[in-house]
Design a protein around this motif. Structure first.
Motif, PDB file in Angstrom:
ATOM      1  N   LYS A  77      -7.808   4.735 -20.412  1.00  0.00           N
ATOM      2  CA  LYS A  77      -7.148   5.532 -19.399  1.00  0.00           C
ATOM      3  C   LYS A  77      -7.036   6.906 -19.589  1.00  0.00           C
ATOM      4  N   PHE A  78      -7.182   7.793 -18.751  1.00  0.00           N
ATOM      5  CA  PHE A  78      -7.045   9.261 -19.106  1.00  0.00           C
ATOM      6  C   PHE A  78      -5.334   9.704 -19.353  1.00  0.00           C
ATOM      7  N   PRO A  79      -5.232  10.794 -19.982  1.00  0.00           N
ATOM      8  CA  PRO A  79      -3.686  11.226 -20.451  1.00  0.00           C
ATOM      9  C   PRO A  79      -2.930  11.357 -19.204  1.00  0.00           C
ATOM     10  N   ALA A  80      -1.583  11.024 -18.997  1.00  0.00           N
ATOM     11  CA  ALA A  80      -0.706  11.644 -18.012  1.00  0.00           C
ATOM     12  C   ALA A  80      -0.231  12.997 -18.057  1.00  0.00           C
ATOM     13  N   GLU A  81       0.587  13.313 -17.511  1.00  0.00           N
ATOM     14  CA  GLU A  81       1.073  14.802 -17.276  1.00  0.00           C
ATOM     15  C   GLU A  81       2.596  14.947 -17.525  1.00  0.00           C
ATOM     16  N   LEU A  82       3.234  16.312 -17.580  1.00  0.00           N
ATOM     17  CA  LEU A  82       4.587  16.675 -17.823  1.00  0.00           C
ATOM     18  C   LEU A  82       4.898  17.395 -16.601  1.00  0.00           C
ATOM     19  N   ALA A  83       6.114  17.483 -16.550  1.00  0.00           N
ATOM     20  CA  ALA A  83       6.841  18.383 -15.517  1.00  0.00           C
ATOM     21  C   ALA A  83       8.177  18.638 -15.813  1.00  0.00           C
ATOM     22  N   TRP A  84       8.897  19.589 -15.401  1.00  0.00           N
ATOM     23  CA  TRP A  84      10.183  20.048 -15.585  1.00  0.00           C
ATOM     24  C   TRP A  84      10.751  20.009 -14.174  1.00  0.00           C
TER      25      TRP A  84
ATOM     26  N   ASP B  53       0.799  -1.340  -0.021  1.00  0.00           N
ATOM     27  CA  ASP B  53       0.193  -0.009  -0.283  1.00  0.00           C
ATOM     28  C   ASP B  53       0.687   1.157  -0.049  1.00  0.00           C
ATOM     29  N   ALA B  54       1.951   1.132  -0.621  1.00  0.00           N
ATOM     30  CA  ALA B  54       2.682   2.302  -0.748  1.00  0.00           C
ATOM     31  C   ALA B  54       3.484   2.479  -1.864  1.00  0.00           C
ATOM     32  N   PRO B  55       2.747   2.725  -3.173  1.00  0.00           N
ATOM     33  CA  PRO B  55       3.157   2.909  -4.524  1.00  0.00           C
ATOM     34  C   PRO B  55       4.221   3.634  -4.683  1.00  0.00           C
ATOM     35  N   GLU B  56       5.273   3.312  -5.477  1.00  0.00           N
ATOM     36  CA  GLU B  56       6.318   3.950  -5.745  1.00  0.00           C
ATOM     37  C   GLU B  56       6.205   4.883  -7.001  1.00  0.00           C
ATOM     38  N   ILE B  57       5.329   4.491  -8.012  1.00  0.00           N
ATOM     39  CA  ILE B  57       4.880   5.008  -9.038  1.00  0.00           C
ATOM     40  C   ILE B  57       3.368   5.146  -9.274  1.00  0.00           C
ATOM     41  N   SER B  58       2.837   6.066  -9.903  1.00  0.00           N
ATOM     42  CA  SER B  58       1.435   6.577 -10.087  1.00  0.00           C
ATOM     43  C   SER B  58       0.790   5.306 -10.804  1.00  0.00           C
ATOM     44  N   ASP B  59      -0.550   5.419 -11.057  1.00  0.00           N
ATOM     45  CA  ASP B  59      -1.113   4.132 -11.891  1.00  0.00           C
ATOM     46  C   ASP B  59      -0.983   4.460 -13.392  1.00  0.00           C
ATOM     47  N   ALA B  60      -0.661   5.958 -13.597  1.00  0.00           N
ATOM     48  CA  ALA B  60      -0.639   6.213 -15.007  1.00  0.00           C
ATOM     49  C   ALA B  60       0.656   5.790 -15.592  1.00  0.00           C
ATOM     50  N   GLU B  61       1.659   6.153 -14.606  1.00  0.00           N
ATOM     51  CA  GLU B  61       3.127   5.485 -14.852  1.00  0.00           C
ATOM     52  C   GLU B  61       3.051   4.036 -15.185  1.00  0.00           C
ATOM     53  N   TYR B  62       2.471   3.421 -14.137  1.00  0.00           N
ATOM     54  CA  TYR B  62       2.581   1.815 -14.209  1.00  0.00           C
ATOM     55  C   TYR B  62       1.818   1.362 -15.647  1.00  0.00           C
ATOM     56  N   ASP B  63       0.692   2.006 -15.748  1.00  0.00           N
ATOM     57  CA  ASP B  63       0.206   1.616 -17.039  1.00  0.00           C
ATOM     58  C   ASP B  63       1.020   1.874 -18.330  1.00  0.00           C
ATOM     59  N   SER B  64       1.524   2.957 -18.222  1.00  0.00           N
ATOM     60  CA  SER B  64       2.613   3.376 -19.318  1.00  0.00           C
ATOM     61  C   SER B  64       4.024   2.164 -19.497  1.00  0.00           C
ATOM     62  N   LEU B  65       4.187   1.893 -18.376  1.00  0.00           N
ATOM     63  CA  LEU B  65       5.374   0.966 -18.233  1.00  0.00           C
ATOM     64  C   LEU B  65       4.933  -0.513 -18.830  1.00  0.00           C
TER      65      LEU B  65
ATOM     66  N   ILE C 116     -17.174  11.944 -19.031  1.00  0.00           N
ATOM     67  CA  ILE C 116     -16.749  11.878 -17.857  1.00  0.00           C
ATOM     68  C   ILE C 116     -15.273  12.339 -17.518  1.00  0.00           C
ATOM     69  N   GLU C 117     -14.583  12.546 -18.501  1.00  0.00           N
ATOM     70  CA  GLU C 117     -13.091  13.203 -18.466  1.00  0.00           C
ATOM     71  C   GLU C 117     -13.498  14.718 -17.931  1.00  0.00           C
ATOM     72  N   GLU C 118     -14.711  15.335 -18.443  1.00  0.00           N
ATOM     73  CA  GLU C 118     -14.833  16.875 -18.187  1.00  0.00           C
ATOM     74  C   GLU C 118     -15.519  16.865 -16.815  1.00  0.00           C
ATOM     75  N   GLN C 119     -16.039  16.025 -16.170  1.00  0.00           N
ATOM     76  CA  GLN C 119     -16.596  15.810 -14.834  1.00  0.00           C
ATOM     77  C   GLN C 119     -15.569  15.336 -13.876  1.00  0.00           C
ATOM     78  N   ARG C 120     -14.552  14.996 -14.511  1.00  0.00           N
ATOM     79  CA  ARG C 120     -13.497  14.414 -13.570  1.00  0.00           C
ATOM     80  C   ARG C 120     -13.177  14.991 -12.031  1.00  0.00           C
ATOM     81  N   ALA C 121     -12.964  16.308 -12.548  1.00  0.00           N
ATOM     82  CA  ALA C 121     -12.511  17.045 -11.301  1.00  0.00           C
ATOM     83  C   ALA C 121     -13.507  17.458 -10.183  1.00  0.00           C
TER      84      ALA C 121
ATOM     85  N   ASP D 159      -9.464   7.278 -13.057  1.00  0.00           N
ATOM     86  CA  ASP D 159      -8.265   7.213 -13.665  1.00  0.00           C
ATOM     87  C   ASP D 159      -8.504   6.709 -15.191  1.00  0.00           C
ATOM     88  N   GLY D 160      -9.821   6.733 -15.660  1.00  0.00           N
ATOM     89  CA  GLY D 160     -10.386   6.220 -16.760  1.00  0.00           C
ATOM     90  C   GLY D 160     -11.644   5.790 -16.924  1.00  0.00           C
ATOM     91  N   VAL D 161     -12.162   5.293 -18.113  1.00  0.00           N
ATOM     92  CA  VAL D 161     -13.453   4.675 -18.089  1.00  0.00           C
ATOM     93  C   VAL D 161     -13.227   3.321 -18.866  1.00  0.00           C
TER      94      VAL D 161
END
Length: 751
Positions: free
Chosen positions: A327-334, A40-52, A286-291, A298-300
């Motif tokens: 799945k919903f798209p992941a994000e970017l960061a610098w 119960d201590a994920p080291e990566i997000s679901d989106a990251e896992y899905d991408s892997l 659903i994506e528009e209502q997500r927030a 994390d998807g439909v």
């Protein structure tokens, strides 16, 4: 599913590039499964896992030989934690395949239609429902009474959390009008409002806060004290079922309505859709209502609505064919690149890893990123063409981290305007950082590998960790941490040493029991666990040896084919001259394609071709053994060469032989004998008119047959439809029984 650009990318990789990346992904996925499902201590997000997983699956699809290594394609969850009792699921709790783009959804629809033999005009409806980001739970009711609740675990065995589930208000304890046996499956989650309130209470008390609602829900459900769970605001959505004594309905939508009528909370955003366009439209809604939903999704999820069609479509090893998660798209960061470390893997591959100033990407803190290989750092792809506009990666750079599509997290871009003065191009090492052996990069290979082999501590330790891993020997009390400890102390240098631990150190038990974390009982338990694993199934042994490309699936295939260690070893030894000839011929073919830019290059081509000719005339028994080895369905020449190399390496073979002398190797169970095709090898060719090829294969395997893609002397039955060509001709030459489709159906009709 992989998008077109990713498919093109992985298809462009050389075999060695693909394999190196594949093994890196596999290790990360295994670690992620344990962290997410068990700790119960994920080291990566679901989106990251899905991408892997997406990249991992794309590599397997683009390079079929990698399926022999693909242990993570068959994985679901993680083993149940030791703090709870264990419950075996009557029907496995499977995961879902993933779609990331609209075209993936269209491919999903097309694959279902192809499997069922539907045309584009045939009606095919789907349900579409939000994918809750929580913890999967299975509730078993008998005669309307809740008798047990279990987590997913590894899909087959979960944790008994019945007392905790009883405290969740959304879970009824008694049902009226339910089937005598009903397993309701769904997701335990925590709302955003309740999550914030829980963290606020913990902060006031000076306690530990949770990173996100999913972690809070999972940690709350898996408390050993049910009263702690009772104090946590958990919710439950029902969306599926396991074992049933009678059907809930004829369609997915009606079955969900039935569950709602029994008193379960079901998601109000679930819709019935008549086309791909409709389900994608609902996805956008659903994506528009997500927030504003008040809970994490994390998807439909799309499911074929007709339950009879679901039954026809059936399952792959870990996923249903009739459902997929969009799945919903992941994000970017610098962030800043602080260092580049070189890790040495089990096969000697030198893998560069970016150490980053920690940055939150989509709610997950990322501090490391994979850099693939030295070309990637230089801004080139496998063909030498520019990526990232040709910008190289240097320590101190301001880099963009991308969490979807490729190996994740990855460096997607570099901001040259922020490059520090004096930043030097990264010099990729040409010697192993672990043992100082030369790190060699063969022509045409993107990966540089340590040549130290058994003397390289990194390779030795990683192979030992692999040897004791869950899918291999799985020795209780001897995990990665203990292997590292014992290797450092010189107690274990190779697998055979494990089985000498008690004889070498048992008399000096004080040495072990005085160590931190060890006592006399734990030492005795370890020795007992090692003794228990002296008897090992052949398939697990093959996988445990860690030979390149020999994964779990390949281990099973080889074990079923040879059924005996000595028979397999003798066959591989006998095939060695033919394996060398095959490699030489491949090298000659590759050399022939090179542009002869100078005399030296032309001489090299001439020498290589001469070498190929010199070894191509191999003894008949070697040719036959090689043909038999690579003819095993799912093996092929790449794995055949790897096995041959491993068995002919004097140091490695000696280590293997020392191990074999300490084991009792168990042959695989004989095939089921209750059908007319049990234990037989069947090949389908031509056009099947009464069933699809996928259905025919699934039916044959269900009856105990092995389905092969090629005809050989091992083939027992060829099922030939209209258009059968060379396979039918070869079967006739070999005297193999050949049936048309009607004959095949008649043969298996009584099974």
């Amino acid at each position: 599913m992989a998008n077109n650009s990713e498919q093109q990318d992985v298809a462009s990789l050389t075999a060695e590039q693909a394999k190196a990346e594949f093994l890196t992904l596999e290790a990360r996925l295994q670690a992620a499964d344990l962290a997410y499902h068990q700790a119960d201590a994920p080291e990566i997000s679901d989106a990251e896992y899905d991408s892997l997983k997406r990249r991992y699956r794309a590599l397997a699809q683009a390079h079929p030989e990698l399926e022999a290594v693909a242990t993570q394609l068959d994985s679901v969850g993680a083993p149940a934690a030791s703090g709870f009792g264990k419950i075996s699921h009557a029907i496995r709790m499977l995961s879902l395949g993933n779609a990331f783009e609209d075209e993936d959804v269209a491919d999903f629809d097309r694959s279902i239609r192809k499997y069922l033999g539907f045309g584009s005009g045939d009606s095919l409806a789907f349900t579409a429902e939000p994918k809750i980001d929580g913890l999967s739970l299975s509730l078993r009711y008998e005669h309307g009474k809740l008798i047990q609740a279990a987590t997913r675990g590894d899909g087959s065995i979960g944790e008994n959390v019945t007392a905790n589930a009883m405290t969740i208000a959304d879970i009824p304890h008694q049902l009226d009008g339910a089937p005598d046996v009903l397993e309701v499956r769904g997701e335990v989650y925590m709302s955003h409002e309740d999550f914030e309130a829980l963290n606020a209470r913990h902060t006031e008390r000076g306690g530990k806060t949770f990173a996100n609602p999913r972690n809070a829900a999972a940690g709350s459900l898996r408390q050993l004290d049910a009263e702690i769970t009772r104090a946590r605001p958990l919710r439950f959505f029902a969306y599926s079922w396991g074992e049933l004594s009678e059907a809930l309905a004829e369609t997915q939508m009606d079955a969900i309505e039935r569950l709602r009528g029994l008193g379960f909370q079901t998601n109000p955003l679930t819709r019935l859709c008549a086309s791909v366009a409709e389900i994608i439209s609902h996805y956008r809604s659903i994506e528009e209502q997500r927030a504003t939903l008040g809970y994490d999704i994390d998807g439909v999820v799309y499911k074929v609505n007709d339950l009879a069609l679901q039954g026809r479509l059936g399952f792959r090893s870990t996923t249903p064919r009739w459902a997929i998660a969009h799945k919903f798209p992941a994000e970017l960061a610098w962030t800043r690149l602080e260092a580049i470390d070189i890790q040495v893997g089990r096969t000697g591959a030198l893998s560069p890893v970016a150490r980053l100033t920690p940055v939150t990407v989509g709610g997950v803190v990322v501090s490391n990123a994979t850099l693939h290989n030295e070309d990637y750092i230089l801004g080139r792809d496998s063909k030498g063409e520019e990526i990232r506009g040709g910008k190289d990666i240097r320590i101190g750079d301001w880099v963009q981290i991308y969490r979807a599509g490729d190996v994740i997290p990855k460096v997607a871009d570099v901001d040259l305007s922020k490059r520090p003065d004096g930043a030097e191009p990264f010099a990729f090492p040409h010697t192993c950082p672990e043992c100082s052996s030369p790190a060699v990069r063969e022509e045409g290979d993107a990966i540089r590998r340590c040549s130290g082999g058994m003397i390289c501590p990194a390779q030795a330790v990683e192979r030992l960790k692999h040897f004791v891993s869950r899918a291999a020997f799985d020795i209780e009390g001897l995990g990665a941490k203990q292997v590292e400890q014992f290797h450092t102390d010189g107690w274990i240098k190779e697998p055979a040493d494990i089985f000498d631990l008690q004889s070498n150190y048992g008399s000096g038990l004080q040495q072990l029991k005085n160590r931190e974390g060890w006592g006399e009982k734990s030492a005795d338990n370890l020795f007992a666990a090692i003794e228990e694993k002296r008897t090992i199934p052949l398939a697990k042994l093959i996988f445990a040896l860690g030979m390149r490309h020999a994964g779990e699936v390949a281990g099973r295939d080889l074990a079923l084919h040879y059924r005996d260690w000595t028979a397999m070893a003798d066959a591989i030894d006998t095939a060695r001259p033919a394996a060398l000839a095959h490699r030489a011929a491949d090298e000659a073919e590759e050399a022939e394609r090179l542009k002869a830019a100078d005399e030296g290059r032309r001489a090299k081509i001439s020498d290589t071709r001469a070498a190929a000719v010199a070894v191509c005339e191999v003894p008949a028994d070697a040719a036959a053994a090689w043909s038999d080895l690579v003819g095993v369905d799912g093996i092929g020449a790449v794995l055949g060469l790897s096995l041959s190399d491993a068995f002919s390496n004097p140091e490695e073979r000696a280590a293997i032989d020392r191990l074999i002398g300490k084991l009792t190797i168990v042959a695989p169970d004989a095939p089921a004998a209750d059908s007319p095709v049990a234990g037989k090898t069947v090949v389908f060719t031509g056009t099947l008119e009464k069933m699809t090829r996928a259905e025919a294969k699934a039916r044959a395997e269900a009856l105990g047959a092995k389905v092969s893609g090629s005809v050989s002397k091992k083939t027992d039955i060829l099922v030939a439809g209209p258009g059968a060509g060379s396979k039918a001709k070869k079967a006739a030459e070999l005297g193999i029984q050949t049936l048309d489709e009607d004959g095949w159906l008649e043969l298996i009709a009584e099974a």
